[in-house]
Design a protein around this motif. Structure first.
Motif, PDB file in Angstrom:
ATOM      1  N   SER A 496      18.043   3.012  45.963  1.00  9.16           N
ATOM      2  CA  SER A 496      16.663   3.506  45.975  1.00  9.16           C
ATOM      3  C   SER A 496      16.057   3.402  44.574  1.00  9.16           C
ATOM      4  CB  SER A 496      16.640   4.966  46.434  1.00  9.16           C
ATOM      5  OG  SER A 496      17.306   5.794  45.484  1.00  9.16           O
ATOM      6  N   LYS A 497      14.746   3.557  44.495  1.00 15.36           N
ATOM      7  CA  LYS A 497      14.066   3.525  43.194  1.00 15.36           C
ATOM      8  C   LYS A 497      14.564   4.641  42.288  1.00 15.36           C
ATOM      9  CE  LYS A 497       9.772   1.268  44.674  1.00 15.36           C
ATOM     10  NZ  LYS A 497       8.295   1.402  44.776  1.00 15.36           N
ATOM     11  N   ASP A 498      14.796   5.829  42.877  1.00 17.96           N
ATOM     12  CA  ASP A 498      15.285   6.954  42.075  1.00 17.96           C
ATOM     13  C   ASP A 498      16.671   6.660  41.513  1.00 17.96           C
ATOM     14  OD1 ASP A 498      12.976   8.339  42.552  1.00 17.96           O
ATOM     15  OD2 ASP A 498      13.796   9.532  44.201  1.00 17.96           O
ATOM     16  N   TYR A 499      17.536   6.079  42.354  1.00 21.84           N
ATOM     17  CA  TYR A 499      18.888   5.740  41.910  1.00 21.84           C
ATOM     18  C   TYR A 499      18.827   4.730  40.756  1.00 21.84           C
ATOM     19  CZ  TYR A 499      23.851   4.414  42.443  1.00 21.84           C
ATOM     20  OH  TYR A 499      25.188   4.168  42.237  1.00 21.84           O
ATOM     21  N   LEU A 500      18.011   3.698  40.944  1.00 20.65           N
ATOM     22  CA  LEU A 500      17.893   2.676  39.900  1.00 20.65           C
ATOM     23  C   LEU A 500      17.283   3.257  38.621  1.00 20.65           C
ATOM     24  CD1 LEU A 500      16.675  -0.358  42.041  1.00 20.65           C
ATOM     25  CD2 LEU A 500      18.957   0.022  41.102  1.00 20.65           C
ATOM     26  N   GLN A 501      16.351   4.199  38.787  1.00 20.86           N
ATOM     27  CA  GLN A 501      15.724   4.815  37.614  1.00 20.86           C
ATOM     28  C   GLN A 501      16.758   5.588  36.800  1.00 20.86           C
ATOM     29  OE1 GLN A 501      12.623   4.286  36.681  1.00 20.86           O
ATOM     30  NE2 GLN A 501      12.828   5.556  34.850  1.00 20.86           N
ATOM     31  N   VAL A 502      17.630   6.336  37.478  1.00 19.93           N
ATOM     32  CA  VAL A 502      18.688   7.084  36.786  1.00 19.93           C
ATOM     33  C   VAL A 502      19.636   6.125  36.073  1.00 19.93           C
ATOM     34  CG1 VAL A 502      20.697   8.582  37.117  1.00 19.93           C
ATOM     35  CG2 VAL A 502      18.562   9.078  38.322  1.00 19.93           C
ATOM     36  N   THR A 503      19.968   5.007  36.755  1.00 13.45           N
ATOM     37  CA  THR A 503      20.852   4.007  36.158  1.00 13.45           C
ATOM     38  C   THR A 503      20.226   3.411  34.901  1.00 13.45           C
ATOM     39  OG1 THR A 503      21.739   3.470  38.349  1.00 13.45           O
ATOM     40  CG2 THR A 503      22.107   1.871  36.594  1.00 13.45           C
ATOM     41  N   LEU A 504      18.945   3.092  34.983  1.00 12.20           N
ATOM     42  CA  LEU A 504      18.257   2.503  33.828  1.00 12.20           C
ATOM     43  C   LEU A 504      18.128   3.499  32.678  1.00 12.20           C
ATOM     44  CD1 LEU A 504      15.488   0.389  35.588  1.00 12.20           C
ATOM     45  CD2 LEU A 504      17.505  -0.444  34.379  1.00 12.20           C
ATOM     46  N   LEU A 505      18.003   4.783  32.994  1.00 13.71           N
ATOM     47  CA  LEU A 505      17.965   5.788  31.932  1.00 13.71           C
ATOM     48  C   LEU A 505      19.289   5.827  31.184  1.00 13.71           C
ATOM     49  CD1 LEU A 505      16.046   8.732  33.661  1.00 13.71           C
ATOM     50  CD2 LEU A 505      15.248   7.322  31.756  1.00 13.71           C
ATOM     51  N   ASP A 506      20.389   5.709  31.915  1.00 14.44           N
ATOM     52  CA  ASP A 506      21.703   5.653  31.270  1.00 14.44           C
ATOM     53  C   ASP A 506      21.817   4.421  30.377  1.00 14.44           C
ATOM     54  OD1 ASP A 506      22.558   7.983  32.414  1.00 14.44           O
ATOM     55  OD2 ASP A 506      23.726   7.039  34.001  1.00 14.44           O
ATOM     56  N   ILE A 507      21.340   3.287  30.884  1.00 19.34           N
ATOM     57  CA  ILE A 507      21.417   2.047  30.103  1.00 19.34           C
ATOM     58  C   ILE A 507      20.488   2.121  28.890  1.00 19.34           C
ATOM     59  CG2 ILE A 507      20.907  -0.427  30.184  1.00 19.34           C
ATOM     60  CD1 ILE A 507      21.957  -0.425  33.036  1.00 19.34           C
ATOM     61  N   ALA A 508      19.345   2.775  29.061  1.00 15.78           N
ATOM     62  CA  ALA A 508      18.423   2.946  27.934  1.00 15.78           C
ATOM     63  C   ALA A 508      19.083   3.754  26.820  1.00 15.78           C
ATOM     64  CB  ALA A 508      17.148   3.635  28.404  1.00 15.78           C
ATOM     65  N   ALA A 509      19.865   4.754  27.205  1.00 17.87           N
ATOM     66  CA  ALA A 509      20.580   5.554  26.201  1.00 17.87           C
ATOM     67  C   ALA A 509      21.619   4.690  25.472  1.00 17.87           C
ATOM     68  CB  ALA A 509      21.253   6.746  26.868  1.00 17.87           C
ATOM     69  N   ALA A 510      22.312   3.828  26.239  1.00 23.89           N
ATOM     70  CA  ALA A 510      23.297   2.931  25.633  1.00 23.89           C
ATOM     71  C   ALA A 510      22.609   1.928  24.709  1.00 23.89           C
ATOM     72  CB  ALA A 510      24.079   2.201  26.728  1.00 23.89           C
ATOM     73  N   TRP A 511      21.429   1.456  25.118  1.00 27.49           N
ATOM     74  CA  TRP A 511      20.668   0.506  24.301  1.00 27.49           C
ATOM     75  C   TRP A 511      20.209   1.152  23.002  1.00 27.49           C
ATOM     76  CZ3 TRP A 511      19.792  -4.317  23.367  1.00 27.49           C
ATOM     77  CH2 TRP A 511      18.658  -4.718  22.681  1.00 27.49           C
ATOM     78  N   LYS A 512      19.752   2.404  23.089  1.00 26.68           N
ATOM     79  CA  LYS A 512      19.324   3.118  21.882  1.00 26.68           C
ATOM     80  C   LYS A 512      20.491   3.270  20.911  1.00 26.68           C
ATOM     81  CE  LYS A 512      17.176   7.409  20.298  1.00 26.68           C
ATOM     82  NZ  LYS A 512      16.611   8.740  20.703  1.00 26.68           N
ATOM     83  N   GLU A 513      21.663   3.599  21.446  1.00 27.00           N
ATOM     84  CA  GLU A 513      22.845   3.745  20.602  1.00 27.00           C
ATOM     85  C   GLU A 513      23.217   2.416  19.954  1.00 27.00           C
ATOM     86  OE1 GLU A 513      27.519   5.209  20.962  1.00 27.00           O
ATOM     87  OE2 GLU A 513      26.123   5.504  22.632  1.00 27.00           O
ATOM     88  N   PHE A 514      23.140   1.342  20.727  1.00 27.08           N
ATOM     89  CA  PHE A 514      23.413   0.014  20.172  1.00 27.08           C
ATOM     90  C   PHE A 514      22.437  -0.316  19.044  1.00 27.08           C
ATOM     91  CE2 PHE A 514      21.767  -4.354  20.215  1.00 27.08           C
ATOM     92  CZ  PHE A 514      22.868  -5.020  19.684  1.00 27.08           C
ATOM     93  N   SER A 515      21.158  -0.044  19.263  1.00 28.13           N
ATOM     94  CA  SER A 515      20.134  -0.372  18.266  1.00 28.13           C
ATOM     95  C   SER A 515      20.395   0.371  16.958  1.00 28.13           C
ATOM     96  CB  SER A 515      18.748  -0.026  18.813  1.00 28.13           C
ATOM     97  OG  SER A 515      18.461  -0.783  19.974  1.00 28.13           O
ATOM     98  N   LEU A 516      20.747   1.647  17.058  1.00 28.34           N
ATOM     99  CA  LEU A 516      21.049   2.426  15.858  1.00 28.34           C
ATOM    100  C   LEU A 516      22.299   1.900  15.159  1.00 28.34           C
ATOM    101  CD1 LEU A 516      20.328   6.016  17.248  1.00 28.34           C
ATOM    102  CD2 LEU A 516      18.938   4.723  15.597  1.00 28.34           C
ATOM    103  N   ASP A 517      23.323   1.582  15.973  1.00 29.02           N
ATOM    104  CA  ASP A 517      24.571   1.068  15.397  1.00 29.02           C
ATOM    105  C   ASP A 517      24.367  -0.306  14.770  1.00 29.02           C
ATOM    106  OD1 ASP A 517      25.862   3.348  16.181  1.00 29.02           O
ATOM    107  OD2 ASP A 517      26.801   2.469  17.960  1.00 29.02           O
TER     108      ASP A 517
END
Length: 536
Positions: A496-517
């Motif tokens: 569902s859109k909600d499921y995918l949105q939660v998944t993308l939020l997790d990936i966004a957090a991983a992306w932010k961590e990568f960018s800082l690192d």
């Protein structure tokens, strides 16, 4: 040595050739038929004095932006498919047809003046004539390390061609059935090729042209008709006149199977005339000039497995068909590899643009990497080019990593958030690798500014991942909806859109961590370089 060899002179191959020609890339295009166009085929009808389409006929501006834009760019004239009036339903072979009102039956479809071959001719005009080779059948393709080697058969003679990269703009099923790969592609990719039905490959089409105006329009009919009884020769019929309605032609798709078409071959013309008269009455009794194209008999269109056609439009765009093989030296094109517009001309053009962008990015990267001993901006550009090349090479492996993690979760009894965990795990793994790659690349930090704690190289490292997450997400959605293993997990099968949105939020957090690192890695390298310079 050529930069690129394109195999397949249909809409995909020609659109790609046009794009490469405009970018100054050296290439050659090889086509097995003695003509260009592939499944696009427009033939002259003497009775009506116009060209009629025996292959793709329509495009839909509301849902197909790529071909719509190209038609405008090329200056081609298009017009709406004629739909006003009544449609006919022939449900019984021994009774008269019923009249039905079916407004906008073709959903805004449009045709090209001069037939779809006008599109092929316009694309061909932008390709150097010396780059086109007809009647050349590809028999084998091999990875030779720093280039690919292709073996063609042309009028009984064998020709070997080498290039840095190759694009096979052909139906995947034909490649799986007839082409020898060396080394062989992996089992998952071969299965994906076999699982992509060649759209309309088992279909046949008839068009009949008439002298004079279309008589059915005078009777208030749109020219649309459906024959559903068991003896019907043509199942779906449509008006094939010109834009002004002054030149008459009517077309139809065969209801007969390939076997029946072959069995009744000798009497097919009479059967077609008889059905048109039964539908539209005396005005068509004089007959017309018939044109029949049976695509099931086309060896360069229809694979053996295609003779059993799908019952509905397939879900095209398997990510495995959109990956680069042999370390970026081999790409698959054609309408069946596209996620958007798969099977249609739209899909062929979408595939061409996808590959064009990849090839041009590779060429730019290779040019940058070639400068050995560079310093300053040149060194930084070369290193970032290497990083982009590495990231592009990780697109397919990251999707493969997702599938492995998903299957591992299923085999170990996971029942919740399987997709979320697998996708996040695959992204975290590639981002971790990317940090190590960045750390190992040389940069000249003396020409790099740092503003508020951010290196000017950091946005360039981020940009290397443009489209990466979306491409992975598209692949995940496509794979999940066709996975039998996930059919018992509705939330995973069609997230569902909600499921995918939660998944993308997790990936966004991983992306932010990568960018800082990544920024910290570049800052640390800058400090290390400055210390090394002071010690000299």
């Amino acid at each position: 040595m050529l930069d690129v060899v394109i195999v397949g002179g249909g809409a995909c191959g020609l659109a790609l050739a046009r794009g490469l020609a405009g970018a100054g890339v050296s290439f050659a295009l090889y086509e097995a038929r003695p003509r260009l166009g592939g499944r696009v085929l427009s033939v002259e009808d003497q009775s009506s004095g116009m060209r009629v389409d025996l292959g793709p006929t329509w495009f839909w501006p509301d849902t197909q932006p790529t071909i719509t834009s190209l038609v405008k760019e090329l200056g081609l004239t298009d017009f709406p498919q004629y739909d006003p009036g009544t449609a006919l339903l022939l449900a019984f072979g021994d009774k008269k047809p019923e009249t039905r009102m079916t407004p906008n039956l073709h959903s805004g479809a449009r045709r090209l003046e001069g037939g779809m071959a006008s599109l092929i001719e316009a694309l061909t005009a932008a390709v150097p004539a010396e780059a086109i080779h007809l009647s050349s059948v590809l028999r084998a393709i091999a990875d030779r390390g720093d280039h690919v080697e292709l073996t063609f058969e042309t009028e009984g003679e064998t020709e070997t061609v080498t290039a840095e990269r190759a694009v096979l703009a052909l139906p995947p099923r034909l490649l799986a059935e007839h082409l020898a790969f060396q080394p062989e592609l992996d089992a998952l990719s071969r299965n994906a090729m076999r699982s992509a039905p060649t759209w309309m490959a088992a279909q046949a089409k008839a068009v009949v042209g008439f002298s004079g105006a279309p008589a059915w329009r005078a009777e208030g009919h749109s020219g649309n008709a459906f024959a559903t009884h068991e003896q019907a020769v043509l199942g779906e019929i449509f008006d094939a006149c010109d834009a002004a309605g002054e030149r008459a032609a009517i077309g139809g798709f065969f209801a007969f199977s390939p076997e029946l078409r072959e069995a009744f071959g000798g009497g097919m013309a009479m059967l077609i005339d008889s059905q048109f008269v039964q539908l539209f009455g005396k005005p068509l009794e004089a007959g017309g000039e018939q044109h029949i194209q049976d695509w099931a008999r086309e060896p360069f269109t229809c694979a053996t497995i295609d003779l059993t056609p799908p019952s509905e439009h397939p879900d095209y765009g398997d990510p495995l068909l959109r990956q680069a093989f042999w370390d970026g030296k081999l790409y698959l094109g054609g309408a069946e590899t596209a996620r958007e517009g798969g099977g249609y001309l739209e899909g062929a053009l979408v595939a061409a643009e996808r590959i064009r962008l990849r090839l041009l990015d590779q060429k730019e990267t290779s040019t940058m990497i070639s400068g050995e001993g560079a310093t300053g901006e040149a060194l930084n550009e070369a290193s970032m080019a290497r990083f982009r090349e590495w990231v592009n090479a990780k697109r397919a492996p990251t999707f493969a990593s997702y599938r492995q993690r998903l299957n591992f979760g299923l085999s170990n009894g996971q029942k919740e958030q399987i997709t979320q965990r697998a996708m996040l795990g695959a992204m975290e793994a590639v981002l971790k690798e990317a940090l190590a790659v960045l750390e190992g690349l040389p940069f000249d930090h003396s020409v790099v500014s740092v503003d508020k704690g951010r290196s000017d190289l950091t946005p360039l490292a981020q940009k290397a991942f443009d489209g990466f997450i979306q491409e992975l997400l598209d692949g995940v959605i496509d794979y999940n909806r066709t996975s039998c293993a996930l059919s018992n997990f509705p939330e995973e099968h069609k997230p569902s859109k909600d499921y995918l949105q939660v998944t993308l939020l997790d990936i966004a957090a991983a992306w932010k961590e990568f960018s800082l690192d990544a920024n910290q890695v570049l800052l640390d390298k800058r400090v290390a370089d400055q210390q090394a310079t002071r010690s000299l």
